[in-house]
Write a protein that holds these residues in place. Sequence first.
Motif, PDB file in Angstrom:
ATOM      1  N   GLY A 110       7.054  -1.056  -1.551  1.00  0.00           N
ATOM      2  CA  GLY A 110       7.376   0.635  -1.496  1.00  0.00           C
ATOM      3  C   GLY A 110       8.594   0.587  -0.331  1.00  0.00           C
ATOM      4  O   GLY A 110       9.126  -0.436   0.006  1.00  0.00           O
ATOM      5  N   ILE A 111       8.885   1.655   0.024  1.00  0.00           N
ATOM      6  CA  ILE A 111      10.028   1.867   1.155  1.00  0.00           C
ATOM      7  C   ILE A 111       9.721   2.958   2.104  1.00  0.00           C
ATOM      8  O   ILE A 111       9.024   4.273   1.480  1.00  0.00           O
ATOM      9  N   GLY A 112      10.179   2.874   3.336  1.00  0.00           N
ATOM     10  CA  GLY A 112       9.740   3.963   4.071  1.00  0.00           C
ATOM     11  C   GLY A 112      10.896   4.926   4.275  1.00  0.00           C
ATOM     12  O   GLY A 112      12.039   4.452   3.954  1.00  0.00           O
TER      13      GLY A 112
ATOM     14  N   ASN B 151       3.273   9.079   8.143  1.00  0.00           N
ATOM     15  CA  ASN B 151       1.871   8.602   7.946  1.00  0.00           C
ATOM     16  C   ASN B 151       0.679   9.469   8.330  1.00  0.00           C
ATOM     17  O   ASN B 151      -0.554   9.592   8.016  1.00  0.00           O
TER      18      ASN B 151
ATOM     19  N   GLY C  16       7.283  -3.154   4.352  1.00  0.00           N
ATOM     20  CA  GLY C  16       5.998  -3.285   5.011  1.00  0.00           C
ATOM     21  C   GLY C  16       6.184  -2.405   6.285  1.00  0.00           C
ATOM     22  O   GLY C  16       6.370  -1.253   6.103  1.00  0.00           O
TER      23      GLY C  16
ATOM     24  N   THR D 115       8.105   6.886  11.016  1.00  0.00           N
ATOM     25  CA  THR D 115       6.806   6.163  10.122  1.00  0.00           C
ATOM     26  C   THR D 115       5.485   7.046  10.656  1.00  0.00           C
ATOM     27  O   THR D 115       4.474   7.295   9.729  1.00  0.00           O
TER      28      THR D 115
ATOM     29  N   LEU E  58       1.010  -6.932   2.477  1.00  0.00           N
ATOM     30  CA  LEU E  58       2.232  -7.138   3.279  1.00  0.00           C
ATOM     31  C   LEU E  58       1.737  -6.563   4.948  1.00  0.00           C
ATOM     32  O   LEU E  58       2.415  -7.020   5.677  1.00  0.00           O
ATOM     33  N   ASP E  59       0.839  -5.643   5.012  1.00  0.00           N
ATOM     34  CA  ASP E  59       0.529  -5.275   6.432  1.00  0.00           C
ATOM     35  C   ASP E  59      -0.801  -4.595   6.427  1.00  0.00           C
ATOM     36  O   ASP E  59      -1.610  -4.338   5.549  1.00  0.00           O
TER      37      ASP E  59
ATOM     38  N   THR F 122       0.767  -1.031   0.034  1.00  0.00           N
ATOM     39  CA  THR F 122      -0.056  -0.008   0.056  1.00  0.00           C
ATOM     40  C   THR F 122       0.854   1.211   0.069  1.00  0.00           C
ATOM     41  O   THR F 122       1.998   1.017  -0.190  1.00  0.00           O
TER      42      THR F 122
ATOM     43  N   SER G 116       1.356   5.576  -1.284  1.00  0.00           N
ATOM     44  CA  SER G 116       1.065   6.394  -2.658  1.00  0.00           C
ATOM     45  C   SER G 116       1.904   5.757  -3.651  1.00  0.00           C
ATOM     46  O   SER G 116       1.372   5.634  -4.518  1.00  0.00           O
ATOM     47  N   THR G 117       2.937   4.943  -3.477  1.00  0.00           N
ATOM     48  CA  THR G 117       3.893   4.923  -4.586  1.00  0.00           C
ATOM     49  C   THR G 117       3.253   3.849  -5.404  1.00  0.00           C
ATOM     50  O   THR G 117       3.450   3.808  -6.776  1.00  0.00           O
ATOM     51  N   PRO G 118       2.552   2.737  -4.999  1.00  0.00           N
ATOM     52  CA  PRO G 118       1.999   1.620  -5.998  1.00  0.00           C
ATOM     53  C   PRO G 118       0.797   2.067  -6.690  1.00  0.00           C
ATOM     54  O   PRO G 118       0.152   1.175  -7.312  1.00  0.00           O
TER      55      PRO G 118
ATOM     56  N   HIS H 161      12.202   1.111   6.100  1.00  0.00           N
ATOM     57  CA  HIS H 161      11.273   0.158   6.284  1.00  0.00           C
ATOM     58  C   HIS H 161      10.711  -0.542   5.051  1.00  0.00           C
ATOM     59  O   HIS H 161      10.529  -0.006   4.101  1.00  0.00           O
TER      60      HIS H 161
END
Length: 259
Positions: free
Chosen positions: A132-134, A165, A140, A161, A66-67, A36, A38-40, A138
């Motif tokens: 994606g990546i945080g 978020n 997930g 995070t 993933l989460d 999840t 915004s990236t995908p 991170h």
Amino acid sequence: MEVIIQPNSQKLSVIAANVIRKAVIRKPNLVLGLATGSTPIGLYKLLVQMHKEEGVDFSKVITFNLDEYIGIPKDHPQSYHTFMNKHFFNHVNIPKKNQYLPQNIVENHVSFCQEYEDSIRRCGGIDIQVLGIGKDGHIGFNEPGSSFASRTRIATLSKSTLEANAVHFGDDINAVPEMAITMGIGTITDAKQCLLLASGLNKKDAIAKTIEGPISAMVPATALQMHPDVVFLIDEAAASSLKEREYYKRSYENKIKYS
Ligand code: GLP
């Protein structure tokens, strides 16, 4: 590791969508790991378009997310259940029973997480894991300090995070759920292929550390350096701190030329 640098995020989505389209055509019961954020979103848009306009068939596809946050209802506007329905599931023909997402409650989380892992295994493992990546590296919700051997489990979100978020929760950091259920790093790296997408300047440090930094649990995505089939799809902005970006570009151009 393959590093593909493109001028913008739309081009990344096109490459990722084509990889998935090819895979679904080759293996109709493809097992897809989904992310999840915004990236995908652009990727999901293209997959929906491929389904509607080209008849790409997802009826046998199985998905594992993933989460998911703990503590907000599944139908909360910011839950990952809602996200997936809105951006993907409501628009393609993946049967409900094939859509696996982590639960949003803490009750019985140990048995739930075990069952999640068992379901992935029963389906033959994840073929392609979208990531994606945080900002803190991170994947997930595996925050810095997560073991590379970790499996699906309950996790606490890092301050970075929570701050990142908060934008989805009316800029109120206190409204962001503090906990989540996430696939572990071990769960993610068991996938046959990982596709990590990143765009924007705010990801440049995480991307530089992930691809060119030392492998460390303090940058969870560095676990991917040891994966036999990982593709980093990144735009120019996210790639801007990579020392070897000219090399990655040349490698990709040669690959296209000779394939
Ligand atoms: C969340 C998700 C991650 C996602 C990350 C980046 O924390 N748990 O799976 O990769 O955010 O999100 P974005 O794509 O919005 O930058």
